[in-house]
Design an enzyme around this catalytic site. Structure first.
Site, PDB file in Angstrom:
ATOM      1  N   HIS A 174      19.492  26.065  26.079  1.00 53.51           N
ATOM      2  CA  HIS A 174      20.704  26.850  25.846  1.00 53.51           C
ATOM      3  C   HIS A 174      21.941  26.120  26.360  1.00 53.51           C
ATOM      4  O   HIS A 174      23.027  26.251  25.790  1.00 53.51           O
ATOM      5  CB  HIS A 174      20.579  28.229  26.487  1.00 53.51           C
ATOM      6  N   THR A 178      37.713  48.734  18.671  1.00 57.14           N
ATOM      7  CA  THR A 178      36.407  48.210  18.244  1.00 57.14           C
ATOM      8  C   THR A 178      35.854  47.139  19.165  1.00 57.14           C
ATOM      9  O   THR A 178      34.674  46.822  19.105  1.00 57.14           O
ATOM     10  CB  THR A 178      36.500  47.593  16.834  1.00 57.14           C
ATOM     11  N   ASP A 210      43.580  48.219  25.565  1.00 54.52           N
ATOM     12  CA  ASP A 210      44.790  48.682  24.899  1.00 54.52           C
ATOM     13  C   ASP A 210      44.855  50.202  24.991  1.00 54.52           C
ATOM     14  O   ASP A 210      44.061  50.835  25.686  1.00 54.52           O
ATOM     15  CB  ASP A 210      44.859  48.169  23.459  1.00 54.52           C
ATOM     16  N   HIS A 250      21.541  33.278  26.904  1.00 52.16           N
ATOM     17  CA  HIS A 250      21.524  32.157  25.967  1.00 52.16           C
ATOM     18  C   HIS A 250      22.885  31.505  25.755  1.00 52.16           C
ATOM     19  O   HIS A 250      22.948  30.309  25.465  1.00 52.16           O
ATOM     20  CB  HIS A 250      20.983  32.599  24.612  1.00 52.16           C
ATOM     21  N   CYS A 287      38.980  47.725  23.396  1.00 56.00           N
ATOM     22  CA  CYS A 287      40.002  48.224  22.485  1.00 56.00           C
ATOM     23  C   CYS A 287      39.298  49.204  21.551  1.00 56.00           C
ATOM     24  O   CYS A 287      38.221  49.690  21.878  1.00 56.00           O
ATOM     25  CB  CYS A 287      40.730  47.101  21.756  1.00 56.00           C
TER      26      CYS A 287
END
Length: 146
Positions: free
Chosen positions: A133, A67, A8, A98, A65
């Protein structure tokens, strides 16, 4: 390997640096993000990269972005996407080993470019370990299919 990248307005500069870094390492990068600083809606770019990864148009995705959280939430709404937000290399590595993550996200307002490069390197160099996994990834897919 072809990597889709989305961002963004908060992450234009970091996206450009990441693209340059990846291309310097020989990766093909497809830009799904914005190139302007004008306020925009991060879910659009999370979805674009998510759909490209899920369709196989790109091998993996990177989202940025402010965060990394919002854009990854949008990507994770796309069936077949396993996006992870990482602010350090260890979680990035283990998310691939994993959880077989196929999209990496981080925040331009949270980490700097040198840490972003370390996170990207660990994530790209790690390989899914399968085994126990795989059972857990299959369980996640089952939830997604309900």
């Amino acid at each position: 390997m072809k990597i889709g990248i989305g961002n963004d307005h908060a992450a234009v500069d970091m996206k450009n640096q990441v693209v340059e870094y990846l291309e310097g390492k020989g990766y093909e990068v497809v830009n799904f993000g914005t190139d302007t600083y004008e306020s925009c809606n991060y879910p659009e770019y999370g979805e674009k990269v998510g759909r490209a990864v899920a369709a196989g148009d790109v091998d993996l995705g990177i989202l940025i972005c402010g965060t990394g959280v919002g854009i990854s939430l949008a990507a994770n709404k796309v069936k077949g996407v396993r996006a992870v937000v990482c602010s350090e290399p260890y979680s990035a590595k283990l998310s691939r080993q994993h959880n077989n993550t196929n999209i990496l996200a981080f925040g331009a307002r949270v980490i700097g470019i040198e840490l972003a490069k370390m996170i990207i390197d660990e994530w790209l160099s790690a390989e899914f370990e399968g085994g126990r996994h795989q059972t857990r990834v299959d369980m996640i897919t089952e939830i997604e299919n309900k």
